[in-house]
Scaffold this motif. Structure first.
Motif, PDB file in Angstrom:
ATOM      1  N   THR A   1       0.849  -1.191   0.000  1.00  0.00           N
ATOM      2  CA  THR A   1       0.000   0.000   0.000  1.00  0.00           C
ATOM      3  C   THR A   1       0.883   1.238   0.000  1.00  0.00           C
ATOM      4  OG1 THR A   1      -0.112   0.071   2.426  1.00  0.00           O
ATOM      5  CG2 THR A   1      -1.847  -1.140   1.273  1.00  0.00           C
ATOM      6  N   LEU A   2       0.397   2.308  -0.611  1.00  0.00           N
ATOM      7  CA  LEU A   2       1.130   3.567  -0.666  1.00  0.00           C
ATOM      8  C   LEU A   2       0.175   4.707  -0.328  1.00  0.00           C
ATOM      9  CD1 LEU A   2       3.767   4.714  -3.201  1.00  0.00           C
ATOM     10  CD2 LEU A   2       1.763   6.163  -2.844  1.00  0.00           C
ATOM     11  N   MET A   3       0.620   5.607   0.524  1.00  0.00           N
ATOM     12  CA  MET A   3      -0.206   6.742   0.930  1.00  0.00           C
ATOM     13  C   MET A   3       0.541   8.050   0.733  1.00  0.00           C
ATOM     14  SD  MET A   3      -2.053   5.440   4.419  1.00  0.00           S
ATOM     15  CE  MET A   3      -3.161   4.038   4.413  1.00  0.00           C
ATOM     16  N   ILE A   4      -0.175   9.075   0.322  1.00  0.00           N
ATOM     17  CA  ILE A   4       0.350  10.432   0.227  1.00  0.00           C
ATOM     18  C   ILE A   4      -0.517  11.314   1.114  1.00  0.00           C
ATOM     19  CG2 ILE A   4       0.797  12.403  -1.266  1.00  0.00           C
ATOM     20  CD1 ILE A   4       1.296  10.511  -3.547  1.00  0.00           C
ATOM     21  N   ASN A   5       0.125  11.909   2.126  1.00  0.00           N
ATOM     22  CA  ASN A   5      -0.602  12.745   3.093  1.00  0.00           C
ATOM     23  C   ASN A   5      -1.792  12.001   3.701  1.00  0.00           C
ATOM     24  OD1 ASN A   5       1.199  14.786   2.499  1.00  0.00           O
ATOM     25  ND2 ASN A   5      -0.133  15.704   0.960  1.00  0.00           N
ATOM     26  N   GLY A   6      -1.599  10.715   3.976  1.00  0.00           N
ATOM     27  CA  GLY A   6      -2.635   9.916   4.624  1.00  0.00           C
ATOM     28  C   GLY A   6      -3.666   9.333   3.686  1.00  0.00           C
ATOM     29  N   LYS A   7      -3.593   9.637   2.397  1.00  0.00           N
ATOM     30  CA  LYS A   7      -4.564   9.135   1.433  1.00  0.00           C
ATOM     31  C   LYS A   7      -3.964   7.980   0.640  1.00  0.00           C
ATOM     32  CE  LYS A   7      -7.288  10.430  -2.624  1.00  0.00           C
ATOM     33  NZ  LYS A   7      -7.597  11.513  -3.612  1.00  0.00           N
ATOM     34  N   ARG A   8      -4.640   6.848   0.667  1.00  0.00           N
ATOM     35  CA  ARG A   8      -4.167   5.685  -0.072  1.00  0.00           C
ATOM     36  C   ARG A   8      -4.369   5.885  -1.568  1.00  0.00           C
ATOM     37  NH1 ARG A   8      -5.536  -0.634   1.401  1.00  0.00           N
ATOM     38  NH2 ARG A   8      -4.554  -1.583  -0.434  1.00  0.00           N
ATOM     39  N   MET A   9      -3.318   5.552  -2.353  1.00  0.00           N
ATOM     40  CA  MET A   9      -3.395   5.733  -3.799  1.00  0.00           C
ATOM     41  C   MET A   9      -2.855   4.498  -4.506  1.00  0.00           C
ATOM     42  SD  MET A   9      -2.275   9.721  -4.406  1.00  0.00           S
ATOM     43  CE  MET A   9      -2.818   9.646  -6.124  1.00  0.00           C
ATOM     44  N   PRO A  10      -3.437   4.161  -5.677  1.00  0.00           N
ATOM     45  CA  PRO A  10      -2.862   3.070  -6.470  1.00  0.00           C
ATOM     46  C   PRO A  10      -1.475   3.469  -6.960  1.00  0.00           C
ATOM     47  CG  PRO A  10      -4.570   4.212  -7.716  1.00  0.00           C
ATOM     48  CD  PRO A  10      -4.614   4.762  -6.321  1.00  0.00           C
ATOM     49  N   HIS A  11      -0.604   2.482  -7.140  1.00  0.00           N
ATOM     50  CA  HIS A  11       0.789   2.800  -7.441  1.00  0.00           C
ATOM     51  C   HIS A  11       1.369   1.788  -8.424  1.00  0.00           C
ATOM     52  CE1 HIS A  11       0.753  -0.132  -4.158  1.00  0.00           C
ATOM     53  NE2 HIS A  11       1.889  -0.565  -4.646  1.00  0.00           N
ATOM     54  N   ARG A  12       2.394   2.232  -9.115  1.00  0.00           N
ATOM     55  CA  ARG A  12       3.168   1.378 -10.025  1.00  0.00           C
ATOM     56  C   ARG A  12       4.630   1.744  -9.904  1.00  0.00           C
ATOM     57  NH1 ARG A  12       1.546  -1.309 -14.523  1.00  0.00           N
ATOM     58  NH2 ARG A  12       3.618  -2.203 -14.185  1.00  0.00           N
ATOM     59  N   THR A  13       5.476   0.813 -10.314  1.00  0.00           N
ATOM     60  CA  THR A  13       6.919   1.019 -10.368  1.00  0.00           C
ATOM     61  C   THR A  13       7.364   0.956 -11.819  1.00  0.00           C
ATOM     62  OG1 THR A  13       7.204  -0.013  -8.198  1.00  0.00           O
ATOM     63  CG2 THR A  13       9.159   0.147  -9.582  1.00  0.00           C
ATOM     64  N   ALA A  14       8.341   1.781 -12.175  1.00  0.00           N
ATOM     65  CA  ALA A  14       8.881   1.735 -13.534  1.00  0.00           C
ATOM     66  C   ALA A  14      10.373   2.010 -13.507  1.00  0.00           C
ATOM     67  CB  ALA A  14       8.176   2.746 -14.442  1.00  0.00           C
ATOM     68  N   VAL A  15      11.063   1.451 -14.468  1.00  0.00           N
ATOM     69  CA  VAL A  15      12.465   1.775 -14.728  1.00  0.00           C
ATOM     70  C   VAL A  15      12.518   2.468 -16.080  1.00  0.00           C
ATOM     71  CG1 VAL A  15      14.761   0.859 -15.220  1.00  0.00           C
ATOM     72  CG2 VAL A  15      13.411  -0.114 -13.347  1.00  0.00           C
ATOM     73  N   GLY A  16      13.082   3.682 -16.088  1.00  0.00           N
ATOM     74  CA  GLY A  16      13.207   4.444 -17.318  1.00  0.00           C
ATOM     75  C   GLY A  16      14.653   4.509 -17.772  1.00  0.00           C
ATOM     76  N   LEU A  17      14.910   4.090 -18.992  1.00  0.00           N
ATOM     77  CA  LEU A  17      16.261   4.120 -19.565  1.00  0.00           C
ATOM     78  C   LEU A  17      16.276   5.182 -20.663  1.00  0.00           C
ATOM     79  CD1 LEU A  17      16.789   0.246 -19.903  1.00  0.00           C
ATOM     80  CD2 LEU A  17      17.287   1.721 -17.931  1.00  0.00           C
ATOM     81  N   THR A  18      17.111   6.197 -20.487  1.00  0.00           N
ATOM     82  CA  THR A  18      17.177   7.279 -21.461  1.00  0.00           C
ATOM     83  C   THR A  18      18.537   7.303 -22.129  1.00  0.00           C
ATOM     84  OG1 THR A  18      17.902   8.911 -19.817  1.00  0.00           O
ATOM     85  CG2 THR A  18      15.533   8.655 -20.141  1.00  0.00           C
ATOM     86  N   SER A  19      18.575   7.888 -23.309  1.00  0.00           N
ATOM     87  CA  SER A  19      19.803   7.959 -24.097  1.00  0.00           C
ATOM     88  C   SER A  19      19.762   9.200 -24.964  1.00  0.00           C
ATOM     89  CB  SER A  19      19.943   6.703 -24.968  1.00  0.00           C
ATOM     90  OG  SER A  19      20.889   6.890 -26.002  1.00  0.00           O
TER      91      SER A  19
END
Length: 387
Positions: free
Chosen positions: A302-320
Motif C-alpha cells: 500500500t502507498l499513501m500520500i498525506n494519509g490518502k491511499r493511492m494506487p501505485h506502479r513502479t517503472a524503470v526508465g532508460l534514457t539515451s
C-alpha cells in the motif's frame, strides 16, 4: 503535485532476476589465500554450505556500482555481501563510511552483511600522484571474512536480525579499522585522515539503529502509531525526486529515494532512471543497479500520500542521447522488434532487451526506453501504456 509524506507498506520482498549470471565456485581455502580479492561476486563453499558472496570496493554506493554485484547473487538463497566499514584513500584522497541506509536495503533484500576492514594497501604510484598522501590496492582481512561466514553457517535467523547484530558490534570493527590503518600508514609512509571521523561515524550509525529499533518496537506494540506516522509530513520531495518512508512486515521503517515520482491517470509512479550519452542503451551494470531498487518499490503493498491511499506502479526508465524511437514493456513482440531494428541492435542486445522486458513483466514493474530530449514530452504517454 507536491509529494510531502509518501508512506508505503512492504509485503514480503520477492524478486526473480532474469539477466543470466554465471558465478564461479570457490572454497574457503581460496578465500583465505586472498585469491578472491578481485572477484565482484562468487559462490563460496564453507562447511558444506554454499553462499553467494558479493564484495563492495567502497562503502559508498555511487562510486563503484556495488548494487550490480549484489544483483548477481539474488538467485541464491544464502546471500552475503562484504562491505568495508571505512575506506580511507589517504589524506589527499577520499574517505567513505558505511551507512545505515545501505544495511537497511540489504536487510530488506535478505542479504547478510559482513562489515569488513582493510589490512593491506600500497602507496599510489600513478603519474602525478606520487607526492600525494594516497593509498591504493586495499585488501580486506579475509581471515575475518572467513570467521564471519563460518558463523553464518550455523546461523538460522533472518538477514535483518543478523545485520542488526553486526551493527551492535560495529565498535569492534571500528577498533580493528583504526589499528589496521595505523599499520598501513606506518608501512607506506602515507598520512591518512584523522581518527575522529571514525568514532563519529560509529555514533551516527548507533543512533540510526536505535531509532530503527525504537520505531520497530513501537509499531509492533501499537497499531495506532502507524496512523500517526502516516498523517505527519515525514518527507518532502525536491523537484521530481521523492523520498518514501517504507514499513516492512515487522514494523521497521526505512527511507528510500525514487529518482522520479509522478501521477498518471490517478496512479503514483515511482521511477528509477538510468542514462547513456553515447550509446542507445545504458550499461548492464547501470540497469542492474536500477533493478535492485525496483525490487523494493514493486513489492509495495500500500502507498499513501498525506494519509490518502493511492494506487501505485513502479517503472524503470532508460534514457539515451542517441536512441531512436521509444520502447515500453507492454509493446507487442513486433513493435519491440521494429524498435530494435531502428537502433541497429545486434544479437546480444536483442537477447538482453528480451531478458530485461521479461524481468519487468515477471516482477510487476514497467520498463521504458526513450531519447532524453523526448522524455518530457513522451514519458507521460509511455507510463500511461504501462498501467
Amino acid at each position: 503535485m507536491n509529494f510531502v509524506n509518501i508512506f508505503a507498506e512492504l509485503q514480503e520482498v520477492t524478486y526473480e532476476p532474469r539477466i543470466p549470471v554465471e558465478l564461479e565456485s570457490y572454497t574457503a581455502g581460496d578465500l583465505l589465500a586472498g585469491n578472491l580479492k578481485s572477484k565482484g561476486a562468487f559462490l563460496l563453499d564453507c562447511n558444506g554450505n554454499k553462499f553467494a558472496v558479493s564484495q563492495w570496493l567502497s562503502p559508498k554506493r555511487t562510486r563503484t556500482f556495488p548494487y550490480a554485484r549484489v544483483y548477481d547473487t539474488l538467485r541464491m538463497k544464502n546471500r552475503v555481501t562484504l562491505i568495508p566499514f571505512c575506506k580511507d584513500e589517504g589524506a589527499d584522497g577520499d574517505r567513505d563510511f558505511l551507512q545505515w541506509d545501505t544495511v537497511s536495503l540489504m536487510s530488506v533484500l535478505n542479504v547478510y552483511v559482513i562489515p569488513c576492514y582493510y589490512v593491506e594497501a600500497e602507496k599510489t604510484t600513478r603519474p602525478g600522484q606520487t607526492r600525494k598522501n594516497k593509498i591504493t590496492k586495499q585488501v580486506m582481512d579475509y581471515q575475518h571474512v572467513h570467521k564471519k561466514i563460518c558463523e553464518l553457517s550455523n546461523y538460522h535467523s533472518s538477514a535483518l536480525h543478523w545485520n542488526l547484530l553486526q551493527m551492535d558490534q560495529l565498535s569492534e570493527i571500528a577498533r580493528l579499522t583504526l589499528d589496521s590503518y595505523r599499520n598501513i600508514a606506518r608501512r607506506t609512509g602515507v598520512r591518512l585522515h584523522g581518527e575522529g571521523g571514525i568514532k563519529k561515524r560509529i555514533q551516527i550509525i548507533a543512533d540510526d539503529v536505535a531509532k530503527f529499533k525504537q520505531l520497530s518496537r513501537a509499531l509492533a506494540e501499537n497499531a495506532q502509531n502507524r496512523e500517526r506516522l502516516t498523517d505527519q509530513p515525514k518527507e518532502k520531495t525536491v523537484a521530481r525526486k521523492a523520498t518514501v518512508t517504507m514499513k516492512n512486515l515487522i514494523g521497521g521503517l526505512y527511507n528510500w529515494t525514487a529518482d522520479e515520482c509522478t501521477v498518471v491517470s490517478g496512479h503514483v509512479f515511482l521511477i528509477e532512471k538510468k542514462h547513456s550519452r553515447n550509446k542507445w542503451l545504458p550499461s548492464r551494470i547501470d540497469i542492474k543497479d536500477a533493478f535492485i531498487k525496483s525490487a523494493l518499490f514493486c513489492n509495495i503493498k500500500t502507498l499513501m500520500i498525506n494519509g490518502k491511499r493511492m494506487p501505485h506502479r513502479t517503472a524503470v526508465g532508460l534514457t539515451s542521447d542517441v536512441v531512436r524511437g521509444s520502447l515500453h514493456s507492454a509493446m507487442s513482440d513486433a513493435e519491440i522488434n521494429q524498435f530494435l531494428a531502428d537502433n541497429n541492435a545486434g544479437a546480444a542486445d536483442r537477447t538482453f532487451i528480451s531478458e530485461i522486458v521479461a524481468e519487468a513483466d515477471k516482477n510487476g514493474f514497467g520498463l521504458f526506453i526513450v531519447n532524453a530530449s523526448d522524455a518530457n514530452a513522451d514519458q507521460y504517454g509511455l507510463l500511461k501504456k504501462l498501467l
